[in-house]
Enzyme design. Structure first.
Site, short mmCIF file in Angstrom:
data_model
loop_
_atom_site.label_atom_id
_atom_site.label_comp_id
_atom_site.label_asym_id
_atom_site.label_seq_id
_atom_site.Cartn_x
_atom_site.Cartn_y
_atom_site.Cartn_z
N VAL A 225 -9.59 4.04 -5.13
CA VAL A 225 -9.12 4.58 -3.67
C VAL A 225 -8.18 5.90 -3.89
O VAL A 225 -7.89 6.33 -2.90
CB VAL A 225 -8.31 3.41 -2.77
CG1 VAL A 225 -9.40 2.31 -2.56
CG2 VAL A 225 -7.01 2.84 -3.59
N HIS B 44 -14.57 1.65 -1.96
CA HIS B 44 -13.71 0.72 -1.64
C HIS B 44 -12.79 1.88 -0.74
O HIS B 44 -11.60 1.26 -0.31
CB HIS B 44 -13.21 0.29 -2.81
CG HIS B 44 -13.77 -0.74 -3.25
ND1 HIS B 44 -13.81 -1.24 -4.89
CD2 HIS B 44 -15.11 -1.30 -3.12
CE1 HIS B 44 -14.58 -2.02 -5.07
NE2 HIS B 44 -15.50 -2.16 -4.18
N TYR C 223 0.69 -1.20 -0.17
CA TYR C 223 -0.14 -0.14 -0.06
C TYR C 223 1.01 1.38 -0.11
O TYR C 223 0.61 2.21 -0.56
CB TYR C 223 -1.11 0.04 1.02
CG TYR C 223 -2.23 -0.65 0.90
CD1 TYR C 223 -3.19 -0.48 -0.05
CD2 TYR C 223 -2.37 -2.18 1.24
CE1 TYR C 223 -4.17 -1.27 -0.59
CE2 TYR C 223 -3.21 -3.12 0.78
CZ TYR C 223 -4.14 -2.40 0.01
OH TYR C 223 -5.22 -3.42 -0.58
N THR D 258 -14.55 0.12 -15.72
CA THR D 258 -14.69 -1.04 -14.67
C THR D 258 -14.88 -2.37 -15.17
O THR D 258 -15.94 -2.44 -16.14
CB THR D 258 -15.71 -0.59 -13.61
OG1 THR D 258 -15.71 -1.80 -12.40
CG2 THR D 258 -16.97 -0.07 -13.87
N GLN E 156 -15.07 3.24 -7.21
CA GLN E 156 -14.48 2.11 -6.45
C GLN E 156 -12.92 2.52 -6.36
O GLN E 156 -12.35 1.79 -5.86
CB GLN E 156 -14.48 0.84 -7.30
CG GLN E 156 -16.06 0.26 -7.81
CD GLN E 156 -15.99 -0.69 -8.85
OE1 GLN E 156 -15.75 -1.83 -8.68
NE2 GLN E 156 -16.21 -0.12 -9.98
N ASN F 216 -16.22 1.63 -21.50
CA ASN F 216 -15.08 0.64 -20.96
C ASN F 216 -14.13 0.28 -22.03
O ASN F 216 -14.54 0.22 -23.16
CB ASN F 216 -15.25 -0.39 -20.35
CG ASN F 216 -14.61 -1.02 -19.27
OD1 ASN F 216 -14.05 -0.15 -18.44
ND2 ASN F 216 -14.27 -2.01 -19.30
N LEU F 217 -12.77 0.40 -21.79
CA LEU F 217 -11.91 0.07 -22.98
C LEU F 217 -12.25 -1.68 -23.33
O LEU F 217 -12.34 -1.97 -24.66
CB LEU F 217 -10.17 -0.36 -22.53
CG LEU F 217 -9.29 -0.27 -23.39
CD1 LEU F 217 -9.51 0.85 -24.38
CD2 LEU F 217 -7.92 -0.14 -22.63
P1 OAD Z 1 -10.58 -3.67 -13.18
O1 OAD Z 1 -8.81 -3.63 -13.18
O2 OAD Z 1 -11.14 -4.81 -12.74
O3 OAD Z 1 -10.96 -3.08 -14.39
C1 OAD Z 1 -10.79 -1.90 -15.07
C2 OAD Z 1 -11.46 -1.85 -16.27
O4 OAD Z 1 -11.05 -0.63 -17.11
C3 OAD Z 1 -11.18 -3.12 -17.38
O5 OAD Z 1 -12.23 -3.61 -17.80
C4 OAD Z 1 -10.42 -2.16 -18.53
O6 OAD Z 1 -10.67 -2.79 -19.80
C5 OAD Z 1 -10.73 -0.90 -18.39
N1 OAD Z 1 -9.90 0.23 -18.92
C6 OAD Z 1 -8.56 0.15 -18.78
N2 OAD Z 1 -7.85 1.56 -19.10
C7 OAD Z 1 -8.89 2.02 -19.49
C8 OAD Z 1 -9.12 3.44 -20.32
N3 OAD Z 1 -8.17 4.19 -20.33
N4 OAD Z 1 -10.30 4.02 -20.35
C9 OAD Z 1 -11.56 3.06 -20.06
N5 OAD Z 1 -11.28 1.83 -19.68
C10 OAD Z 1 -10.15 1.47 -19.32
O7 OAD Z 1 -10.79 -2.52 -12.13
P2 OAD Z 1 -12.10 -2.22 -11.38
O8 OAD Z 1 -13.20 -2.79 -12.04
O9 OAD Z 1 -12.04 -1.00 -11.12
O10 OAD Z 1 -10.98 -3.32 -5.16
O11 OAD Z 1 -11.85 -3.19 -10.02
C11 OAD Z 1 -12.84 -3.28 -9.16
C12 OAD Z 1 -12.21 -3.36 -7.69
O12 OAD Z 1 -11.26 -4.77 -8.02
C13 OAD Z 1 -11.21 -2.63 -7.34
O13 OAD Z 1 -11.76 -1.39 -6.70
C14 OAD Z 1 -10.33 -2.89 -6.42
C15 OAD Z 1 -10.20 -4.51 -7.26
O14 OAD Z 1 -9.61 -5.56 -6.33
C16 OAD Z 1 -10.79 -3.28 -3.99
O15 OAD Z 1 -9.25 -3.08 -3.83
C17 OAD Z 1 -11.36 -3.50 -2.82
#
Ligand code: OAD
Length: 240
Positions: free
Chosen positions: A95, A111, A58, A179, A93, A204-205
């Site tokens: 941090v 989160h 962290y 996300t 989501q 989303n990408l």
């Molecule tokens: P993820 O890493 O799971 O997903 C990120 C998404 O963003 C992916 O589907 C990519 O395709 C997309 N992406 C990447 N670059 C991008 C861009 N420039 N523009 C648009 N989209 C893009 O992240 P989260 O869904 O946020 O939890 O993950 C959810 C939670 O899982 C997080 O908050 C974290 C993690 O474990 C905790 O830490 C509690």
């Protein structure tokens, strides 16, 4: 849309929104959970077992956030909030503090927040705090060396769930941005909003796991897609 509902927008953001600010995602190419086991780093039992490893992780992530600056996607969300005033809630989501740095106001960190700490003794949260200096006592109860990153770990309950559920019921428009739709309960928000009559948009990408639920999908970088959506909306996302 449900009869009698007034326009209300809920935006859910994830790591993809901060990707263009060089904050790593979790599950895209090179994402954190591709190179690290979350079981070792992001659970209460990992912290109990090996606090040094968890703090190192962290601290490294906080150092990355300290140097990050908001990108155009964060800025557009501020413009959208300014245009829709009280009819807007941003749920993130993420941090990191890039939404705040950009100027978002009506914002809930589902989160947690990596610039804050939380006391294990009295539950107080405070920040900004430097994770390089973990020996400091809690400013509320003075207990020393008894705090943790203010982050929701796997197996823990996310914050602000009541407020978020209420907002999802009110929503006439729901947007998820950057996300993967993998982590619950956030991945379920689109179902709730849609169930209560909201129009649903995904930016989303890659294809998110819950992509099939969305009425409209924009595949690409968050900043570019939002620029187009916002320019097409001509200042009012509720128009179409
Ligand atoms: P993820 O890493 O799971 O997903 C990120 C998404 O963003 C992916 O589907 C990519 O395709 C997309 N992406 C990447 N670059 C991008 C861009 N420039 N523009 C648009 N989209 C893009 O992240 P989260 O869904 O946020 O939890 O993950 C959810 C939670 O899982 C997080 O908050 C974290 C993690 O474990 C905790 O830490 C509690």
């Amino acid at each position: 849309m449900e009869q009698g509902k007034s326009d209300f927008l809920v935006v859910l953001t994830g790591a993809g929104v901060s990707a263009e600010s060089k904050v790593p995602t979790f599950r895209s190419n090179g994402g954190l959970w591709q190179n690290h086991r979350f079981e070792d780093l992001a659970t209460p039992s990992a912290f109990a077992r090996d606090p040094k490893l968890v703090w190192d992780f962290y601290r490294w992530r906080q150092d990355g956030v300290k140097n990050a600056k908001p990108n155009r996607a964060h800025e557009i969300l501020v413009e959208i909030e300014a245009a829709h005033k009280d009819n807007f809630l941003l749920v993130t989501q993420n941090v990191d503090n890039l939404h705040e740095q950009a100027g978002s106001k009506n914002l809930l960190h589902l989160h947690g927040e990596i610039m804050k700490g939380r006391c294990l003794s009295c539950g107080a949260t405070w920040g900004p705090i430097d994770y390089h200096n973990i020996d400091v006592p809690c400013p509320n109860c003075q207990t020393s060396k008894a705090w943790r990153p203010h982050i929701v770990w796997f197996g823990e309950t996310p914050f602000f769930m009541e407020e978020i559920q209420a907002a999802l019921k009110r929503a006439t428009l729901f947007m998820a941005i950057g996300t993967s739709g993998v982590v619950y309960p956030a991945a379920q928000f689109v179902h709730v909003a849609k169930g209560f009559g909201a129009k649903t948009i995904l930016v989303n990408l890659d294809a998110a796991d819950n992509i099939g639920v969305f009425d409209q999908v924009h595949r690409g970088n968050a900043s570019e897609c939002l620029e187009k959506i916002w320019s097409d909306a001509k200042g009012n996302l509720f128009q179409n």
